[in-house]
Design an enzyme around this catalytic site. Structure first.
Site, PDB file in Angstrom:
ATOM      1  N   HIS A 121       4.875 -59.791 -71.539  1.00  0.00           N
ATOM      2  CA  HIS A 121       4.489 -60.437 -72.795  1.00  0.00           C
ATOM      3  C   HIS A 121       5.475 -61.549 -73.146  1.00  0.00           C
ATOM      4  O   HIS A 121       5.074 -62.651 -73.536  1.00  0.00           O
ATOM      5  CB  HIS A 121       4.441 -59.375 -73.900  1.00  0.00           C
ATOM      6  CG  HIS A 121       3.798 -59.818 -75.161  1.00  0.00           C
ATOM      7  ND1 HIS A 121       4.483 -59.894 -76.347  1.00  0.00           N
ATOM      8  CD2 HIS A 121       2.527 -60.197 -75.437  1.00  0.00           C
ATOM      9  CE1 HIS A 121       3.658 -60.291 -77.299  1.00  0.00           C
ATOM     10  NE2 HIS A 121       2.464 -60.486 -76.780  1.00  0.00           N
ATOM     11  N   ASP A 145      -1.757 -61.531 -75.543  1.00  0.00           N
ATOM     12  CA  ASP A 145      -1.712 -60.387 -76.457  1.00  0.00           C
ATOM     13  C   ASP A 145      -2.675 -59.286 -76.010  1.00  0.00           C
ATOM     14  O   ASP A 145      -2.363 -58.100 -76.126  1.00  0.00           O
ATOM     15  CB  ASP A 145      -2.015 -60.819 -77.889  1.00  0.00           C
ATOM     16  CG  ASP A 145      -0.799 -61.386 -78.604  1.00  0.00           C
ATOM     17  OD1 ASP A 145       0.336 -61.099 -78.176  1.00  0.00           O
ATOM     18  OD2 ASP A 145      -0.981 -62.109 -79.598  1.00  0.00           O
TER      19      ASP A 145
END
Length: 134
Positions: free
Chosen positions: A34, A64
């Site tokens: 991420h 996300d």
């Protein structure tokens, strides 16, 4: 602040190299991926015709979504749960993606739109979207 037992989960990271992971390796691996998202928008930055007015970095919905799925599939169930709760539920951020113009919300829960309606007759533009609850 970095979540205990991780090196990548929180603001920035405390790893000594990109290959280093904390005790909760699966959760930390999700956070590292991420953190390395190639499409991010820093606080105050403008990109894709949008301006990030939040006090924190926002990411593409693709990154996300991958983060959400990674945490949900992690074998580190407790640490992944807490990291997911913090990012998706407490931080209450948004993501951006290229989509046909939003015309409304088909389903809303806890102040977030879960199902957007779009005008497919118009060209896609970058827009902000609510994140799923964890």
């Amino acid at each position: 602040i970095i979540y205990p037992g991780t090196l990548w989960c929180g603001h920035g990271n405390v790893s000594s190299s990109p290959d280093e992971l904390g005790r909760f390796k699966h959760t930390d691996s999700c956070c590292r991926s991420h953190d390395m998202c190639p499409d991010v928008m820093s606080a105050g930055e403008s990109k894709h015709g949008l301006t990030n007015t939040a006090s924190h970095t926002r990411l593409s919905c693709d990154c996300d979504d991958k983060f959400y799925d990674c945490l949900k599939n992690s074998s580190d169930t407790i640490s992944s749960y807490f990291v997911g709760e913090m990012y998706f539920n407490i931080l209450d951020t948004k993501c951006y993606k290229l989509e046909h113009p939003v015309t409304g919300c088909g389903k809303r829960t806890e102040g977030r739109c879960l199902n957007y309606t779009v005008d497919k007759s118009k060209p896609k533009v970058y827009q902000w979207f609510d994140l799923r609850k964890y």
